[in-house]
Design an enzyme around this catalytic site. Sequence first.
Site, mmCIF file in Angstrom:
data_model
loop_
_atom_site.group_PDB
_atom_site.id
_atom_site.type_symbol
_atom_site.label_atom_id
_atom_site.label_comp_id
_atom_site.label_asym_id
_atom_site.label_seq_id
_atom_site.Cartn_x
_atom_site.Cartn_y
_atom_site.Cartn_z
ATOM 1 C CE LYS A 268 11.816 -6.667 -2.595
ATOM 2 N NZ LYS A 268 10.475 -6.052 -2.627
ATOM 3 C CD GLU A 352 -0.571 3.963 -6.348
ATOM 4 O OE1 GLU A 352 0.417 3.602 -5.676
ATOM 5 O OE2 GLU A 352 -0.608 3.895 -7.607
ATOM 6 N NE ARG A 380 1.329 5.726 -8.672
ATOM 7 C CZ ARG A 380 2.197 5.351 -9.617
ATOM 8 N NH1 ARG A 380 3.235 6.119 -9.883
ATOM 9 N NH2 ARG A 380 2.041 4.233 -10.275
#
Length: 621
Positions: A268, A352, A380
């Site tokens: 990344k 979540e 969610r």
Amino acid sequence: RLSDSEIRELATEIRQFLVETVSRTGGHLAPNLGVVELTIAIHLALDMPRDKVVWDVGHQSYVHKLLTGRRGAFLSLRQEGGISGFPRREESVYDSFGTGHSSTSISAALGMALARDISGDRDYACVAVIGDGALAGGMAFEAMNDAGHIGTDLIVILNDNEMSISRSVGALAGYLGNLRTDPRVQRLKGGLEHVLTRVPLVGQPLARLADNVKKGVKSLVVPGMLFEELGFMYIGPIDGHNIRAVKRAIEHAKRVGGPVLVHAVTRKGKGYAPAEADPSRFHGTAPFDVRTGKPVGEDVRTFTSYFGEFMVRAAEVNPKVVGITAAMKDGTGLSEFARVCAGRFFDVGIAEQHAVTLAAGLASQGMRPVVAVYSTFLQRAYDQVVHDVALQRIPVMLALDRAGIVGEDGYTHQGSFDVALLRHVPNMVLMAPKDEAELMRMLHTGLELDSPCAVRYPRSEARGVPVAFPLEPLEVGRGEVLREGGDCAIFALGPMVWPALEAARLLSGRGISCAVVNARFVKPLDTDLLLRVAESTGTVLTVEDACLPGGFGSAVLEALAEAGMSDVALSRLGIPDRFVEHGTRQEILSKIGLDARGIASAVQGMLASRSTGGGKYASQG
């Protein structure tokens, strides 16, 4: 048709373009720098748009957009009227599926593959590109379980950079780390089957035994068997920055058929030193100086930073305070809490649903958990809030960051729905602060409740209001009158208090006396204050940075109707009944009438309508 040297040149040009552009517009830089070669390889190996690719979460699709004709529009990235920072079906035929939330790609790609099979047209590939952080989401495993059972042609490309927004956590992250770093992987994968198949066993029973032995030994010593046991052929790990290697792996996956997982390891932020050094900060960045990597403009305090400060202070005096987040430690302001209270901090990864029920379990045993989650991602975990928390009246506090208009991330991330989602849930207390001082008091109040509660606050700068310590709790269900007035009353929720006060000042200059009420609580609503003010003015305007259907204004409307006050003129300002596009927060608020001028105009319209005998109830936005 590009040569290898031309492809390398293309990758370099893309990186330079991304850094220069995102430094001006802001956006998701580090994820896209990490997938430059991976994306080029995908486009080389596939025939898009006939072949379908679903990007998960979607913030790493910038390179894909550049390669599919949108380079000229890139300076409008995430700007009002410009291109989105996420895939959008309306934006390009190359964007097969819109994504903004995590862990959805495998389900969507599998659905596309099944539609292909049903139609009888099997001459195209369906591919999901998913990060290691998103792969930890439960929905991804649900989809892999189903895909492995169905067995149709499906390619999952695992972009493994050890990160979601923060560093990936959990047992799966450790498993992928072992795959990534074990030098024996390729030797084992390449040599074990060859050795086992040469065992000189004769006859069908012994042949079956050899096959079972081979499978058993592979499951013990060959990494990747987790995916193979789920029904996927595993290819990897491969260097995700080696374009030809990734291209060959995808082409091989197409040839062998069935569900295939290609494990590509990437870095990344690759190619830009500040992003490599701090990929979390450059995951989603504001405009910055390319030379130094430092943000442009003054470093200001936000509501999020005050939440983080509160958590540290609360934990110091109460050993039962626990912080929970779903891969958003930095984004929700819990980094310092995680450092000083490591044993009471839990980053559950992109999960979540698990976060909320984990909190319920903690609270059932006397802990005081706080779940820090973006408003858009609370959606969610709706069932868990209802069934595992509210139904049992368990004192879990939800800290809803990025509530209301979030700006440039656009319609997948606007925090429009939390008020409507939570207002009707029994046993729930729902609060919204006008400033950082009130935020701190609401958080303090929430930790003292014996019931579930939620505090919603915006993605914006704090107001600069001093916070008084020690914190004093608020009286639950009580608003406050900030300005008296006789012609009209504005009931404002949270950060909408400030443009409401400015609107009242504008109206005063036009001869209109307007009261302003800081609602503070959506639930329980301060009905006594509402009825008193409504009776004295006869005209009420509600203002909220939440969706109008089922929102705060609806609660006021219901309260007036139940009290039989049908002679009160009511109008509602809020987020309209549509998905709101991207732009700056202030641009969007102004566009939908949630600034001082829009509020003042709405009041004048109400009073004009009332004087001519117009309708009593209205919605605006």
